[in-house]
Design a protein around this motif. Structure first.
Motif, PDB file in Angstrom:
ATOM      1  N   ALA A  95       0.756  -1.142  -0.077  1.00  0.00           N
ATOM      2  CA  ALA A  95      -0.128  -0.163  -0.025  1.00  0.00           C
ATOM      3  C   ALA A  95       0.949   1.288  -0.102  1.00  0.00           C
ATOM      4  O   ALA A  95       0.641   2.136  -0.693  1.00  0.00           O
ATOM      5  CB  ALA A  95      -0.910  -0.022   1.019  1.00  0.00           C
ATOM      6  N   VAL A  96       2.040   1.154   0.964  1.00  0.00           N
ATOM      7  CA  VAL A  96       2.880   2.491   0.874  1.00  0.00           C
ATOM      8  C   VAL A  96       3.547   2.470  -0.511  1.00  0.00           C
ATOM      9  O   VAL A  96       3.740   3.644  -1.131  1.00  0.00           O
ATOM     10  CB  VAL A  96       3.846   2.220   1.841  1.00  0.00           C
ATOM     11  N   MET A  97       4.053   1.575  -1.040  1.00  0.00           N
ATOM     12  CA  MET A  97       4.727   1.572  -2.428  1.00  0.00           C
ATOM     13  C   MET A  97       3.833   2.014  -3.742  1.00  0.00           C
ATOM     14  O   MET A  97       4.364   2.685  -4.311  1.00  0.00           O
ATOM     15  CB  MET A  97       5.217   0.200  -2.740  1.00  0.00           C
ATOM     16  N   MET A  98       2.393   1.457  -3.424  1.00  0.00           N
ATOM     17  CA  MET A  98       1.400   2.037  -4.655  1.00  0.00           C
ATOM     18  C   MET A  98       1.113   3.441  -4.507  1.00  0.00           C
ATOM     19  O   MET A  98       0.912   4.035  -5.464  1.00  0.00           O
ATOM     20  CB  MET A  98       0.272   0.819  -4.609  1.00  0.00           C
ATOM     21  N   ASP A  99       0.715   3.911  -3.084  1.00  0.00           N
ATOM     22  CA  ASP A  99       0.532   5.336  -2.928  1.00  0.00           C
ATOM     23  C   ASP A  99       1.281   5.812  -1.785  1.00  0.00           C
ATOM     24  O   ASP A  99       0.865   5.928  -0.586  1.00  0.00           O
ATOM     25  CB  ASP A  99      -1.023   5.295  -2.473  1.00  0.00           C
ATOM     26  N   PRO A 100       2.528   6.229  -2.171  1.00  0.00           N
ATOM     27  CA  PRO A 100       3.433   6.671  -1.189  1.00  0.00           C
ATOM     28  C   PRO A 100       2.958   8.036  -0.414  1.00  0.00           C
ATOM     29  O   PRO A 100       2.607   8.877  -0.909  1.00  0.00           O
ATOM     30  CB  PRO A 100       4.772   6.974  -2.113  1.00  0.00           C
ATOM     31  N   GLN A 101       2.812   7.673   0.842  1.00  0.00           N
ATOM     32  CA  GLN A 101       2.476   8.593   1.728  1.00  0.00           C
ATOM     33  C   GLN A 101       3.342   8.450   3.242  1.00  0.00           C
ATOM     34  O   GLN A 101       2.963   7.336   3.560  1.00  0.00           O
ATOM     35  CB  GLN A 101       0.994   8.891   2.075  1.00  0.00           C
ATOM     36  N   PRO A 102       3.834   9.462   3.758  1.00  0.00           N
ATOM     37  CA  PRO A 102       4.529   9.013   4.908  1.00  0.00           C
ATOM     38  C   PRO A 102       3.827   8.418   6.162  1.00  0.00           C
ATOM     39  O   PRO A 102       4.201   7.729   6.934  1.00  0.00           O
ATOM     40  CB  PRO A 102       5.208  10.415   5.378  1.00  0.00           C
ATOM     41  N   GLU A 103       2.548   9.245   6.109  1.00  0.00           N
ATOM     42  CA  GLU A 103       1.662   8.736   7.327  1.00  0.00           C
ATOM     43  C   GLU A 103       1.274   7.177   7.381  1.00  0.00           C
ATOM     44  O   GLU A 103       1.344   6.432   8.169  1.00  0.00           O
ATOM     45  CB  GLU A 103       0.160   9.193   7.107  1.00  0.00           C
ATOM     46  N   LYS A 104       1.490   6.341   5.988  1.00  0.00           N
ATOM     47  CA  LYS A 104       1.191   4.989   5.954  1.00  0.00           C
ATOM     48  C   LYS A 104       2.228   4.129   6.531  1.00  0.00           C
ATOM     49  O   LYS A 104       2.324   2.964   7.063  1.00  0.00           O
ATOM     50  CB  LYS A 104       1.165   4.579   4.546  1.00  0.00           C
ATOM     51  N   LEU A 105       3.495   4.753   7.037  1.00  0.00           N
ATOM     52  CA  LEU A 105       4.627   4.084   7.593  1.00  0.00           C
ATOM     53  C   LEU A 105       4.366   3.888   8.884  1.00  0.00           C
ATOM     54  O   LEU A 105       5.086   2.913   9.737  1.00  0.00           O
ATOM     55  CB  LEU A 105       5.803   4.716   7.482  1.00  0.00           C
ATOM     56  N   GLY A 106       3.481   4.751   9.691  1.00  0.00           N
ATOM     57  CA  GLY A 106       3.241   4.778  11.011  1.00  0.00           C
ATOM     58  C   GLY A 106       2.744   3.224  11.609  1.00  0.00           C
ATOM     59  O   GLY A 106       3.327   2.643  12.434  1.00  0.00           O
ATOM     60  N   THR A 107       1.920   2.625  10.807  1.00  0.00           N
ATOM     61  CA  THR A 107       1.352   1.190  11.153  1.00  0.00           C
ATOM     62  C   THR A 107       2.765   0.271  10.914  1.00  0.00           C
ATOM     63  O   THR A 107       2.850  -0.586  12.045  1.00  0.00           O
ATOM     64  CB  THR A 107       0.508   0.549  10.254  1.00  0.00           C
ATOM     65  N   LEU A 108       3.487   0.309  10.265  1.00  0.00           N
ATOM     66  CA  LEU A 108       4.738  -0.742   9.979  1.00  0.00           C
ATOM     67  C   LEU A 108       5.396  -0.313  11.434  1.00  0.00           C
ATOM     68  O   LEU A 108       6.143  -1.072  11.692  1.00  0.00           O
ATOM     69  CB  LEU A 108       5.329  -0.607   8.693  1.00  0.00           C
ATOM     70  N   ILE A 109       5.647   0.898  11.555  1.00  0.00           N
ATOM     71  CA  ILE A 109       6.928   1.200  12.670  1.00  0.00           C
ATOM     72  C   ILE A 109       6.156   0.771  13.863  1.00  0.00           C
ATOM     73  O   ILE A 109       7.055   0.126  14.518  1.00  0.00           O
ATOM     74  CB  ILE A 109       6.948   2.815  12.597  1.00  0.00           C
ATOM     75  N   SER A 110       4.994   0.958  14.150  1.00  0.00           N
ATOM     76  CA  SER A 110       4.355   0.471  15.430  1.00  0.00           C
ATOM     77  C   SER A 110       4.465  -1.069  15.566  1.00  0.00           C
ATOM     78  O   SER A 110       4.453  -1.426  16.800  1.00  0.00           O
ATOM     79  CB  SER A 110       2.992   0.998  15.191  1.00  0.00           C
TER      80      SER A 110
END
Length: 124
Positions: A95-110
């Motif tokens: 999802a991050v790769m298809m629609d790059p947005q920094p907010e989407k990284l929060g879930t993976l980080i958490s």
């Protein structure tokens, strides 16, 4: 490439630290890399973003494969939960790769941080 990563993971876990501590350390490393990308999103190149996501995906591939193997003594329900979490991580990465947005990284980080903290807490 996967085989080399798995072998390096196994060799390092046997020599340096307990497997649990190694897993926790690698998850925290991946989380830190993703956090840096998130914090400095506009200054990061596509290659740097891709590299951090690829590292995390490869790490999760090794973790899920190891955790769900027949030789792993974890209870089956734990194996199933880890496999499900791994699938979620892979989907979130796409999802991050298809629609790059920094907010989407929060879930993976958490997820990485929480699993690492759990591994360290159980090791004590």
């Amino acid at each position: 490439m996967y085989k080399q990563a798995a072998q390096a993971y196994q060799k390092t876990s046997q020599v340096a630290v307990s497997p649990r501590e190694l897993e926790a350390t690698l998850l925290m490393k991946a989380a830190a890399r993703l956090q840096l990308i998130k914090d400095e999103w506009d200054d990061m190149s596509f290659a740097e973003k891709d590299e951090a996501l690829t590292y995390n995906r490869k790490l999760w591939t090794v973790l899920v494969t190891s955790a769900t193997s027949d030789e792993n003594p974890l209870p089956q329900d734990v194996k199933n939960n880890l496999a499900t979490l791994g699938v979620f991580v892979f989907k979130q990465t796409m999802a991050v790769m298809m629609d790059p947005q920094p907010e989407k990284l929060g879930t993976l980080i958490s997820i990485n941080r929480n699993i690492a903290e759990g591994l360290r807490a159980r090791a004590e």
